[in-house]
Structures are given as C-alpha cells and as structure tokens.
Design an enzyme around this catalytic site. Structure first.
Site, mmCIF file in Angstrom:
data_model
loop_
_atom_site.group_PDB
_atom_site.id
_atom_site.type_symbol
_atom_site.label_atom_id
_atom_site.label_comp_id
_atom_site.label_asym_id
_atom_site.label_seq_id
_atom_site.Cartn_x
_atom_site.Cartn_y
_atom_site.Cartn_z
ATOM 1 N N CYS A 1 81.472 -7.256 -30.479
ATOM 2 C CA CYS A 1 80.594 -8.383 -30.539
ATOM 3 C C CYS A 1 79.888 -8.415 -31.712
ATOM 4 C CB CYS A 1 79.295 -8.263 -29.503
ATOM 5 S SG CYS A 1 80.059 -8.164 -27.961
ATOM 6 N N ARG B 1 88.002 -6.706 -13.131
ATOM 7 C CA ARG B 1 88.513 -8.060 -13.795
ATOM 8 C C ARG B 1 89.897 -7.993 -14.048
ATOM 9 N NH1 ARG B 1 83.599 -8.188 -18.044
ATOM 10 N NH2 ARG B 1 81.708 -7.614 -16.680
ATOM 11 N N ASP C 1 83.107 -20.539 -26.905
ATOM 12 C CA ASP C 1 82.476 -19.552 -27.803
ATOM 13 C C ASP C 1 83.932 -18.708 -28.427
ATOM 14 O OD1 ASP C 1 80.140 -20.276 -26.805
ATOM 15 O OD2 ASP C 1 79.464 -18.485 -25.996
ATOM 16 N N HIS D 1 82.956 -14.291 -22.398
ATOM 17 C CA HIS D 1 83.696 -13.637 -23.415
ATOM 18 C C HIS D 1 84.298 -12.509 -22.848
ATOM 19 C CE1 HIS D 1 79.479 -14.694 -25.725
ATOM 20 N NE2 HIS D 1 80.347 -15.651 -25.506
ATOM 21 N N SER E 1 74.466 -8.155 -21.394
ATOM 22 C CA SER E 1 75.782 -7.761 -21.007
ATOM 23 C C SER E 1 75.841 -6.620 -19.747
ATOM 24 C CB SER E 1 76.350 -7.234 -22.240
ATOM 25 O OG SER E 1 76.216 -8.183 -23.392
ATOM 26 N N SER E 2 77.113 -6.538 -19.329
ATOM 27 C CA SER E 2 77.207 -5.541 -18.262
ATOM 28 C C SER E 2 77.600 -4.030 -19.164
ATOM 29 C CB SER E 2 78.583 -6.020 -17.496
ATOM 30 O OG SER E 2 79.695 -5.737 -18.294
ATOM 31 N N ASP F 1 80.691 -13.872 -31.432
ATOM 32 C CA ASP F 1 80.718 -14.799 -30.500
ATOM 33 C C ASP F 1 80.767 -16.417 -31.301
ATOM 34 O OD1 ASP F 1 79.812 -12.751 -28.751
ATOM 35 O OD2 ASP F 1 77.916 -13.554 -28.515
ATOM 36 N N ASP G 1 85.910 -9.831 -24.452
ATOM 37 C CA ASP G 1 85.955 -8.604 -25.072
ATOM 38 C C ASP G 1 85.233 -7.452 -24.410
ATOM 39 O OD1 ASP G 1 83.656 -9.868 -26.052
ATOM 40 O OD2 ASP G 1 83.816 -9.356 -28.043
HETATM 41 N N1 NVA Z 1 81.124 -10.764 -20.006
HETATM 42 C C1 NVA Z 1 80.857 -9.731 -20.801
HETATM 43 C C2 NVA Z 1 80.149 -9.654 -22.105
HETATM 44 C C3 NVA Z 1 80.855 -9.539 -23.145
HETATM 45 C C4 NVA Z 1 80.354 -9.214 -24.507
HETATM 46 C C5 NVA Z 1 80.170 -8.499 -19.963
HETATM 47 O O1 NVA Z 1 80.854 -7.927 -19.355
HETATM 48 O O2 NVA Z 1 78.929 -8.375 -19.979
#
Ligand code: NVA
Length: 370
Positions: free
Chosen positions: A352, A265, A197, A246, A299-300, A109, A248
């Site tokens: 991450c 997404r 970031d 982010h 995070s998700s 990050d 990734d």
């Molecule tokens: N936006 C992201 C976090 C990525 C590390 C998520 O899906 O939570």
C-alpha cells in the site's frame, strides 16, 4: 550520476528500480461519510472517532516509512516521496463537503502504473478526493523528465449520495448479512458513475485482474477495459470478504506462476479456471501473526500478505509477520524483513505505501492459453 527518469512497470514482480513511498504527515481519521462507514467494522475502535492523529503516532509512522525508503535506496532503488497537502483541511466540491481528509501514506491506492502510464484513480471516498495533489509535483517532474510518460487522470466522480447504497448507512449490519451482500455483489458503491481505487488492480503484464467491491464498481472496470484495449481485464470478486476493498490483502502475485490467496477470501472456482489452465498456482497465504490490527487501523490483520516484491527472488515482508515470511522463505524467496506495523493505521502495509515508477521488463503474456 543521477539516472534518467523512466516510467514503466507492467507487473508486480519484475526488478524494481524506482518507487514512490508515502508519508504520514497530517494523518487523519476521516470524518464519517457513506463509503467509509460501510468499511469500519462494528467492533472497531474507529467507530465514532475522527480528527487529527496524534503527533507521536505520525512521527513514529514517518520514522518507519523513512527507514523503509533508506533500505530500498541501499538496494539501489530510487525512492521519491510525496509532498503532503494539509489533510486536516475540510474540503468541498459543488456536490459534497467533508470535515477532514486522509493521508498520503498509501500511493498504491491512488496511482496506477501500467506501462509508461500513471493513472490517478477516481477514488471512491470523499475524504480521498484531493489526495492526488500530494503526488502532482512528482508526476509533473516525471512528465518533464521522461518524454514517453503518459500522465492520465481518470474522470473525477461527483460522489453524491447516489453513488452509495443507503442499506450500508445502517448503524449495525451483522456479518452474515454483509457476507450475503458481498456474495451477490451488493456493494456500498452503486453504478451511478465510474469508480475505482488503484489498489483494486493487480498487474500481470497483458492481463489486469481487478477486484469488484466497495471501492471499484463495474463501470470502473469497464473504464479500465476501454482505456486499455490491448489488455485483458478480468473482474474478480471474493465472496468471503465482508469489507471488500483493495485486492492487495486478498490476491497477491509473487512471481510468474505463483499467487497467494487469502484463505478466508477464496477466489471462486469458476474464476480460478483461467489461472489453472495457464499453470498458475494459487496458494493459500499463511495466517497472520496477529489476532488484531494495531489500534485505530482501518485494515485487517491480513496486511500480513501486503508484501512488496523487489524482484522474482526477493520480497519485503513486515518484520513481525513471521508466518508469512516463513512461507515465502520455503517457496525459495529471499525475505527482507521491514518494520512497518506502527504505520499501518495510516493507510496500510508495504505494498500500500508504495507505487511503482519503474520496474525492468516489458509487457508479456503470462496466460497464453487465454
Ligand atoms: N481490504 C483490505 C485492505 C487492503 C489494504 C483489508 O484486508 O483490510
């Protein structure tokens, strides 16, 4: 014999030789602040809670991060670890105070490695303002050991209230509203100052793909563009993501010609054309194995796709993410399972918790048709 230090990494897939793996020491649930409130889902168990994480959870996360480091070392990859500052301390600048900080579990990050340069990102959360200090001893060492290394700090932001949109401070924002805001790029961060970031940037040699969202604004992307005049910097955004931070867990290159895109997404059609005309395949990532993230996690469930590519034929996938592993196996990769789920709450997944120092290879143009 110890190998000489070399800082060089141009993409996400060339053979990995040297990496930083984060630590969970002093791990915190950050105190409320504007950028963070915007990111915590309404139904999350994180709402209204903050402070030091439990000793046991820190020990468990560190055990997993240590094991991951040992696995990488067994594969001949040099692994360095940060020197955690005390994230439990309150911090103050002339512009803001916060009651505690975050962790240094997620170097990805903060540190952006592009070629022989490592940039300390501006960051966009107040609680992460001083996180770069945990990596300074390593960067100072690289500076002494590698005469070619360029150590750069992007302009530190002030992060006053003017950097955040007050609409996002509301106690409740329903999901349709969030999605509508994301679609029209009405993000929590304003254009008051340069913000990015490092984890919003994904590297494809000469091309950098940067997510415009909560943690990176248009000025941040412009700074990157001016800073890397020989690169092409592509701003992308993902309208299906109500909490766009982010890149990734959203858009993940695996090897030249192949990208995984989070099916919820989807990269908009007009932004796909560039990849299509250069014969890059954008595949929908497999669904996550879990319905929910682990407790107290920001995070998700899509950390399933937060994989670390060791070389174009080998990829580390979190051990419980069997569907993602299967998909990558079917695509012909050797999948290395790595247990990390209990460390997710400290900052994320396998991508991450790492930051590249050296990958073999040079800066190539993977998009000759522009
Ligand atoms: N936006 C992201 C976090 C990525 C590390 C998520 O899906 O939570």
């Amino acid at each position: 014999m110890t190998r000489a230090i070399k800082v060089s990494s141009w993409n996400e897939w060339d053979p990995l030789r040297h990496v930083i793996v984060g630590k969970a020491d002093h791990g915190q649930i950050p105190a409320p602040e504007p950028a963070l409130n915007a990111k915590v889902p309404e139904e999350s168990d994180m709402r209204g809670r903050w402070g030091r994480r439990s000793k046991d959870s820190i020990a468990r996360a560190n055990e997993l991060l240590d094991e991951f480091s040992a696995l990488l070392r067994r594969r001949g990859i040099r692994v360095d670890r940060p020197d955690p500052i005390d994230h439990n301390l309150a911090i103050a600048t002339p512009d803001f105070t916060v009651a505690n900080q975050f962790t240094c579990m997620a170097p990805r990050d903060v540190l952006l490695t592009i070629g022989n340069e490592i940039i300390e990102a501006t960051m966009s959360y107040r609680c992460r303002w001083f996180e770069y200090l945990s990596y300074r001893p390593l960067l100072e060492h690289y500076f002494e050991a590698d005469r070619g290394f360029r150590h750069v700090a992007a302009p530190k932001p002030r992060l006053t209230d003017r950097s955040y949109r007050p609409d996002y401070f509301a106690d409740r924002i329903d999901e349709p509203t969030r999605l509508e805001w994301t679609a029209r790029k009405h993000f929590v961060t304003t254009e008051q100052e340069i913000l990015f970031d490092a984890a919003d940037v994904t590297r494809f040699g000469r091309d950098l793909v940067v997510q415009h969202g909560f943690t990176t604004n248009a000025k941040g992307i412009d700074w990157l563009r001016r800073h890397f005049p020989s690169h092409r910097v592509h701003a992308v955004n993902f309208p299906g993501d109500p909490y766009p931070i982010h890149i990734d867990c959203t858009f993940v290159p695996i090897r030249p010609g192949l990208i995984l895109n989070n099916p919820l997404r989807r990269l908009p059609d007009e932004q796909r054309a560039f990849f299509a005309r250069n014969d890059w395949l954008i595949l929908e990532a497999a669904p996550p194995a879990h319905n929910e993230p682990p407790p107290l996690c920001y995070s998700s469930v899509w950390l399933s796709m937060n994989v670390l590519v060791l070389d174009p034929k080998t990829v580390c996938v979190e051990a419980s993410e069997v569907r993602q592993a299967e998909q990558l196996d079917r695509l012909g990769l050797e999948v290395v399972p790595v247990e990390l789920r209990d460390a997710y709450p400290f900052g994320g997944g396998l991508h991450c918790c790492t930051a590249d120092v050296w990958r073999e290879g040079t800066c190539e143009d993977y998009f000759p048709r522009g």
